[in-house]
Design an enzyme around this catalytic site. Structure first.
Site, PDB file in Angstrom:
ATOM      1  N   LYS A 192      39.758 -25.571  76.815  1.00 55.72           N
ATOM      2  CA  LYS A 192      39.457 -24.539  75.802  1.00 55.72           C
ATOM      3  C   LYS A 192      37.951 -24.294  75.701  1.00 55.72           C
ATOM      4  O   LYS A 192      37.168 -25.210  75.459  1.00 55.72           O
ATOM      5  CB  LYS A 192      40.023 -24.976  74.446  1.00 55.72           C
ATOM      6  CG  LYS A 192      39.942 -23.919  73.349  1.00 55.72           C
ATOM      7  CD  LYS A 192      40.660 -24.427  72.087  1.00 55.72           C
ATOM      8  CE  LYS A 192      40.736 -23.378  70.992  1.00 55.72           C
ATOM      9  NZ  LYS A 192      41.459 -23.887  69.800  1.00 55.72           N
ATOM     10  N   CYS A 194      44.620 -20.609  71.805  1.00 56.42           N
ATOM     11  CA  CYS A 194      44.458 -20.219  70.408  1.00 56.42           C
ATOM     12  C   CYS A 194      43.227 -19.356  70.136  1.00 56.42           C
ATOM     13  O   CYS A 194      43.172 -18.212  70.528  1.00 56.42           O
ATOM     14  CB  CYS A 194      44.511 -21.458  69.523  1.00 56.42           C
ATOM     15  SG  CYS A 194      45.036 -21.049  67.839  1.00 56.42           S
ATOM     16  N   GLU A 203      49.600 -25.189  71.494  1.00 61.99           N
ATOM     17  CA  GLU A 203      48.371 -25.980  71.671  1.00 61.99           C
ATOM     18  C   GLU A 203      48.645 -27.413  71.168  1.00 61.99           C
ATOM     19  O   GLU A 203      49.334 -27.589  70.148  1.00 61.99           O
ATOM     20  CB  GLU A 203      47.269 -25.324  70.823  1.00 61.99           C
ATOM     21  CG  GLU A 203      45.941 -26.024  70.779  1.00 61.99           C
ATOM     22  CD  GLU A 203      44.939 -25.287  69.854  1.00 61.99           C
ATOM     23  OE1 GLU A 203      45.363 -24.415  69.059  1.00 61.99           O
ATOM     24  OE2 GLU A 203      43.735 -25.589  69.946  1.00 61.99           O
TER      25      GLU A 203
HETATM   26  C1  ACM Z   1      42.846 -22.598  66.769  1.00 61.96           C
HETATM   27  O1  ACM Z   1      42.086 -22.332  67.704  1.00 61.96           O
HETATM   28  N1  ACM Z   1      43.623 -23.664  66.791  1.00 61.96           N
HETATM   29  C2  ACM Z   1      42.920 -21.707  65.607  1.00 61.96           C
END
Ligand code: ACM
Length: 268
Positions: free
Chosen positions: A109, A142, A38
């Site tokens: 995201k 993530c 990420e």
């Molecule tokens: C995350 O979503 N970077 C823990």
């Protein structure tokens, strides 16, 4: 096919250095599909929205996506990796998927973690699955793992492999991914970063342990906690297409959406 997770320590704000390192790690690997962490080009611990905006890039015209397309073409491979995306006056914690023929698509995201909520807009395009011709690829980023709906919906959309760029700071994900993969019979490539970022009194330690997980919940490879390394596993993608549990049970056919009212009624 061979799939891989590239693990390294991006340096905050050092986009050119991070791109150079990512490029050299990609070129050393013999995988057909690689996943990078990420926000691999920028680092993670932003201190203001202005800073996040200044480091974000347009997709697909920004230099990070262009670099990924270039190396994907040279190496004849597919690559997914996380970057901060600028879109008009909004920014997203996004990931791109590129192929030897160029840019394929992006994911923004959906489930933002901690202060990401201060810098980024929540993903507004839902989850998507891309057909590479060899396999169907879904992307989540993530903390999305914490919501089983993320991998479920990608799997129901036909994903064989979940590309999972990550900047993990909690210790639960790798074990949880065994269940996520088992309950959906899919492969997952969790590419985490390493190192500690300390900025203006804020400090986060990233836990490494990048992992490739199989449709039976087995761990196909797992990286160390601090190492720069690319874990690669040889897989038969067909293993993700059989949703049978036993003679009587099938993961998808046995679902009872009519009993899941709260899940299917509540909107975004
Ligand atoms: C995350 O979503 N970077 C823990």
């Amino acid at each position: 096919m061979k799939i891989g997770a590239v693990q390294f320590e991006p340096l905050f704000g050092e986009v050119d250095k991070n791109l150079g390192l990512a490029r050299s790690l990609i070129m050393k690997s013999d995988a057909d599909l690689l996943v990078l962490p990420e926000l691999f080009n920028t680092g993670y611990v932003f201190t203001s929205k202005e800073e996040a905006i200044s480091l974000s890039e347009e997709i697909p015209h920004g230099k990070t996506t262009r670099m990924l397309c270039d190396v994907a073409k040279k190496e004849g491979i597919f690559i997914a990796g996380g970057i901060a995306e600028k879109s008009g006056n909004r920014i997203f914690n996004s990931a791109v998927l590129v192929s030897p023929d160029g840019y394929i698509g992006r994911y923004r995201k959906v489930h933002l973690f901690l202060e990401e909520k201060l810098w980024f807009d929540p993903g507004d395009e839902g989850f998507r699955v891309y057909d590479t011709g060899v396999c169907k690829v879904g992307i989540m980023i993530c903390f999305d793992w914490f919501f089983p709906e993320s991998m479920r919906v990608l799997s129901l959309m036909g994903a064989d492999i979940i590309c999972h760029p990550a900047n993990l700071v909690m210790p639960f994900c790798q074990d949880a991914m065994k269940t996520r993969c088992l309950e959906n019979h899919v492969f997952a490539i969790t590419a985490n970063r390493t190192g500690t970022e300390s900025r203006e009194g804020k400090s986060l330690h990233f836990t490494g342990g990048s992992q490739i997980t199989g449709p039976d919940g087995g761990v196909l490879c797992r990286a160390g906690e601090d190492s720069e390394e690319t874990g690669v596993a040889e897989i038969d993608v067909k293993a993700a297409r059989d949703k049978k549990v036993n003679f009587y049970n099938n993961l998808f056919a046995d679902r009872r959406p009519g009993c899941y009212g709260e899940l299917v009624v509540k909107s975004l």
